[in-house]
Scaffold this motif. Structure first.
Motif, PDB file in Angstrom:
ATOM      1  N   ILE A   1       0.836  -1.202   0.000  1.00 41.81           N
ATOM      2  CA  ILE A   1       0.000   0.000   0.000  1.00 41.81           C
ATOM      3  C   ILE A   1       0.871   1.252   0.000  1.00 41.81           C
ATOM      4  CG2 ILE A   1      -1.584   1.384   1.428  1.00 41.81           C
ATOM      5  CD1 ILE A   1      -3.081  -0.857   0.167  1.00 41.81           C
ATOM      6  N   LEU A   2       1.884   1.295   0.871  1.00 41.17           N
ATOM      7  CA  LEU A   2       2.717   2.501   0.957  1.00 41.17           C
ATOM      8  C   LEU A   2       3.578   2.687  -0.286  1.00 41.17           C
ATOM      9  CD1 LEU A   2       2.770   4.605   3.287  1.00 41.17           C
ATOM     10  CD2 LEU A   2       1.672   2.495   3.918  1.00 41.17           C
ATOM     11  N   LYS A   3       4.027   1.598  -0.903  1.00 41.32           N
ATOM     12  CA  LYS A   3       4.756   1.737  -2.169  1.00 41.32           C
ATOM     13  C   LYS A   3       3.857   2.359  -3.233  1.00 41.32           C
ATOM     14  CE  LYS A   3       8.400  -1.750  -2.178  1.00 41.32           C
ATOM     15  NZ  LYS A   3       8.854  -2.981  -2.834  1.00 41.32           N
ATOM     16  N   ASP A   4       2.606   1.929  -3.285  1.00 49.11           N
ATOM     17  CA  ASP A   4       1.662   2.516  -4.232  1.00 49.11           C
ATOM     18  C   ASP A   4       1.441   3.999  -3.937  1.00 49.11           C
ATOM     19  OD1 ASP A   4       1.362   0.082  -5.503  1.00 49.11           O
ATOM     20  OD2 ASP A   4      -0.569  -0.386  -4.555  1.00 49.11           O
ATOM     21  N   LEU A   5       1.365   4.343  -2.660  1.00 47.10           N
ATOM     22  CA  LEU A   5       1.137   5.736  -2.278  1.00 47.10           C
ATOM     23  C   LEU A   5       2.354   6.618  -2.568  1.00 47.10           C
ATOM     24  CD1 LEU A   5      -0.868   5.197   1.014  1.00 47.10           C
ATOM     25  CD2 LEU A   5      -1.706   6.219  -1.110  1.00 47.10           C
ATOM     26  N   VAL A   6       3.555   6.049  -2.533  1.00 50.68           N
ATOM     27  CA  VAL A   6       4.748   6.814  -2.908  1.00 50.68           C
ATOM     28  C   VAL A   6       4.644   7.223  -4.373  1.00 50.68           C
ATOM     29  CG1 VAL A   6       7.234   6.643  -3.338  1.00 50.68           C
ATOM     30  CG2 VAL A   6       6.302   5.826  -1.180  1.00 50.68           C
ATOM     31  N   ASN A   7       4.175   6.307  -5.209  1.00 51.51           N
ATOM     32  CA  ASN A   7       4.068   6.570  -6.645  1.00 51.51           C
ATOM     33  C   ASN A   7       2.877   7.450  -7.004  1.00 51.51           C
ATOM     34  OD1 ASN A   7       6.356   5.027  -7.280  1.00 51.51           O
ATOM     35  ND2 ASN A   7       5.139   3.151  -7.222  1.00 51.51           N
ATOM     36  N   ASN A   8       1.843   7.452  -6.158  1.00 49.12           N
ATOM     37  CA  ASN A   8       0.644   8.240  -6.420  1.00 49.12           C
ATOM     38  C   ASN A   8       0.107   8.791  -5.098  1.00 49.12           C
ATOM     39  OD1 ASN A   8      -1.507   9.368  -7.754  1.00 49.12           O
ATOM     40  ND2 ASN A   8      -2.681   7.472  -7.836  1.00 49.12           N
ATOM     41  N   PRO A   9       0.832   9.723  -4.475  1.00 45.87           N
ATOM     42  CA  PRO A   9       0.431  10.202  -3.143  1.00 45.87           C
ATOM     43  C   PRO A   9      -0.757  11.150  -3.204  1.00 45.87           C
ATOM     44  CG  PRO A   9       2.344  11.420  -3.891  1.00 45.87           C
ATOM     45  CD  PRO A   9       2.061  10.373  -4.938  1.00 45.87           C
ATOM     46  N   PRO A  10      -1.570  11.143  -2.152  1.00 43.46           N
ATOM     47  CA  PRO A  10      -2.607  12.171  -2.055  1.00 43.46           C
ATOM     48  C   PRO A  10      -1.940  13.547  -1.979  1.00 43.46           C
ATOM     49  CG  PRO A  10      -2.978  10.431  -0.442  1.00 43.46           C
ATOM     50  CD  PRO A  10      -1.634  10.190  -1.047  1.00 43.46           C
ATOM     51  N   ALA A  11      -2.617  14.554  -2.457  1.00 47.27           N
ATOM     52  CA  ALA A  11      -2.053  15.906  -2.470  1.00 47.27           C
ATOM     53  C   ALA A  11      -1.586  16.312  -1.078  1.00 47.27           C
ATOM     54  CB  ALA A  11      -3.093  16.886  -2.988  1.00 47.27           C
ATOM     55  N   GLY A  12      -0.340  16.697  -0.982  1.00 50.86           N
ATOM     56  CA  GLY A  12       0.221  17.187   0.267  1.00 50.86           C
ATOM     57  C   GLY A  12       0.888  16.140   1.132  1.00 50.86           C
ATOM     58  N   ALA A  13       0.715  14.855   0.841  1.00 54.66           N
ATOM     59  CA  ALA A  13       1.294  13.797   1.677  1.00 54.66           C
ATOM     60  C   ALA A  13       2.805  13.727   1.496  1.00 54.66           C
ATOM     61  CB  ALA A  13       0.660  12.450   1.352  1.00 54.66           C
ATOM     62  N   THR A  14       3.532  13.900   2.579  1.00 52.82           N
ATOM     63  CA  THR A  14       4.994  13.830   2.532  1.00 52.82           C
ATOM     64  C   THR A  14       5.572  12.872   3.568  1.00 52.82           C
ATOM     65  OG1 THR A  14       5.213  15.701   4.049  1.00 52.82           O
ATOM     66  CG2 THR A  14       5.205  16.193   1.678  1.00 52.82           C
ATOM     67  N   GLN A  15       4.742  12.419   4.504  1.00 50.03           N
ATOM     68  CA  GLN A  15       5.239  11.514   5.538  1.00 50.03           C
ATOM     69  C   GLN A  15       4.142  10.543   5.968  1.00 50.03           C
ATOM     70  OE1 GLN A  15       6.732  13.901   8.777  1.00 50.03           O
ATOM     71  NE2 GLN A  15       5.045  15.334   8.701  1.00 50.03           N
ATOM     72  N   PHE A  16       4.569   9.472   6.632  1.00 55.15           N
ATOM     73  CA  PHE A  16       3.619   8.438   7.042  1.00 55.15           C
ATOM     74  C   PHE A  16       4.061   7.804   8.343  1.00 55.15           C
ATOM     75  CE2 PHE A  16       6.908   5.960   5.034  1.00 55.15           C
ATOM     76  CZ  PHE A  16       6.913   4.758   5.726  1.00 55.15           C
ATOM     77  N   ARG A  17       3.125   7.087   8.945  1.00 56.00           N
ATOM     78  CA  ARG A  17       3.428   6.187  10.064  1.00 56.00           C
ATOM     79  C   ARG A  17       2.453   5.033   9.985  1.00 56.00           C
ATOM     80  NH1 ARG A  17       2.157  10.348  14.987  1.00 56.00           N
ATOM     81  NH2 ARG A  17      -0.005  10.830  14.455  1.00 56.00           N
ATOM     82  N   VAL A  18       2.869   3.889  10.494  1.00 56.50           N
ATOM     83  CA  VAL A  18       2.057   2.673  10.395  1.00 56.50           C
ATOM     84  C   VAL A  18       1.951   1.996  11.752  1.00 56.50           C
ATOM     85  CG1 VAL A  18       2.713   2.272   7.982  1.00 56.50           C
ATOM     86  CG2 VAL A  18       3.988   1.149   9.811  1.00 56.50           C
ATOM     87  N   GLU A  19       0.967   1.126  11.834  1.00 59.69           N
ATOM     88  CA  GLU A  19       0.769   0.301  13.017  1.00 59.69           C
ATOM     89  C   GLU A  19       0.297  -1.063  12.538  1.00 59.69           C
ATOM     90  OE1 GLU A  19      -2.707   0.688  16.046  1.00 59.69           O
ATOM     91  OE2 GLU A  19      -1.175   2.163  16.594  1.00 59.69           O
ATOM     92  N   ILE A  20       1.027  -2.100  12.839  1.00 61.31           N
ATOM     93  CA  ILE A  20       0.624  -3.462  12.488  1.00 61.31           C
ATOM     94  C   ILE A  20      -0.514  -3.854  13.413  1.00 61.31           C
ATOM     95  CG2 ILE A  20       1.349  -5.875  12.429  1.00 61.31           C
ATOM     96  CD1 ILE A  20       4.198  -4.765  11.831  1.00 61.31           C
ATOM     97  N   ASN A  21      -1.600  -4.375  12.817  1.00 60.26           N
ATOM     98  CA  ASN A  21      -2.771  -4.692  13.620  1.00 60.26           C
ATOM     99  C   ASN A  21      -3.657  -5.644  12.832  1.00 60.26           C
ATOM    100  OD1 ASN A  21      -5.259  -4.588  15.055  1.00 60.26           O
ATOM    101  ND2 ASN A  21      -4.647  -2.625  15.925  1.00 60.26           N
ATOM    102  N   ALA A  22      -3.896  -6.822  13.372  1.00 53.20           N
ATOM    103  CA  ALA A  22      -4.747  -7.793  12.700  1.00 53.20           C
ATOM    104  C   ALA A  22      -6.209  -7.337  12.686  1.00 53.20           C
ATOM    105  CB  ALA A  22      -4.635  -9.156  13.367  1.00 53.20           C
ATOM    106  N   GLN A  23      -6.575  -6.477  13.627  1.00 54.60           N
ATOM    107  CA  GLN A  23      -7.929  -5.926  13.680  1.00 54.60           C
ATOM    108  C   GLN A  23      -7.949  -4.567  12.981  1.00 54.60           C
ATOM    109  OE1 GLN A  23     -10.472  -7.710  14.862  1.00 54.60           O
ATOM    110  NE2 GLN A  23      -9.011  -9.357  15.239  1.00 54.60           N
ATOM    111  N   TYR A  24      -7.432  -4.550  11.758  1.00 58.41           N
ATOM    112  CA  TYR A  24      -7.204  -3.296  11.036  1.00 58.41           C
ATOM    113  C   TYR A  24      -8.479  -2.501  10.783  1.00 58.41           C
ATOM    114  CZ  TYR A  24      -8.414  -6.330   7.119  1.00 58.41           C
ATOM    115  OH  TYR A  24      -9.049  -7.217   6.293  1.00 58.41           O
ATOM    116  N   GLN A  25      -9.599  -3.153  10.522  1.00 64.80           N
ATOM    117  CA  GLN A  25     -10.850  -2.426  10.274  1.00 64.80           C
ATOM    118  C   GLN A  25     -11.298  -1.670  11.526  1.00 64.80           C
ATOM    119  OE1 GLN A  25     -12.879  -1.710   7.843  1.00 64.80           O
ATOM    120  NE2 GLN A  25     -12.293  -3.045   6.179  1.00 64.80           N
TER     121      GLN A  25
END
Length: 112
Positions: free
Chosen positions: A53-77
């Motif tokens: 997902i983040l690789k895709d977002l690097v290639n096509n980021p939402p306007a203004g997105a320059t940084q990210f953070r993630v959290e691994i979570n099996a209950q992602y929804q």
């Protein structure tokens, strides 16, 4: 686990995205000032999980997105919806890139 995501921001680059695990979880995207502009998740149908997902977002980021953070979570929804509700409680609105397609029946939180 705190209700707000507190991990440090990382620059939205291909190198940083490639270091991520191919696991399920949630992510936040922010602008240069740290203002959250999008919240999303890598679910069971995401190819290579957070990394993909983040690789895709690097290639096509939402306007203004320059940084990210993630959290691994099996209950992602559940965690995704929780992060949206916290943002709405803190700021009075969803992040800009989540406003056009909010989850159905998003509840309300009153975090301290």
């Amino acid at each position: 686990m705190p209700i707000r995501m507190t991990k440090p921001w990382q620059p939205l680059t291909l190198d940083n995205a490639a270091k991520l695990p191919g696991q399920l979880g949630v992510y936040q995207l922010a602008d240069d000032t740290g203002e959250i502009i999008a919240i999303g998740f890598a679910g069971g149908r995401s190819l290579f999980g957070l990394r993909g997902i983040l690789k895709d977002l690097v290639n096509n980021p939402p306007a203004g997105a320059t940084q990210f953070r993630v959290e691994i979570n099996a209950q992602y929804q559940t965690r995704y919806r929780e992060l949206l509700m916290v943002h709405q409680a803190d700021h009075g609105a969803l992040p800009p890139h989540n406003q056009s397609d909010p989850p159905h029946n998003l509840g309300r939180l009153s975090p301290l």
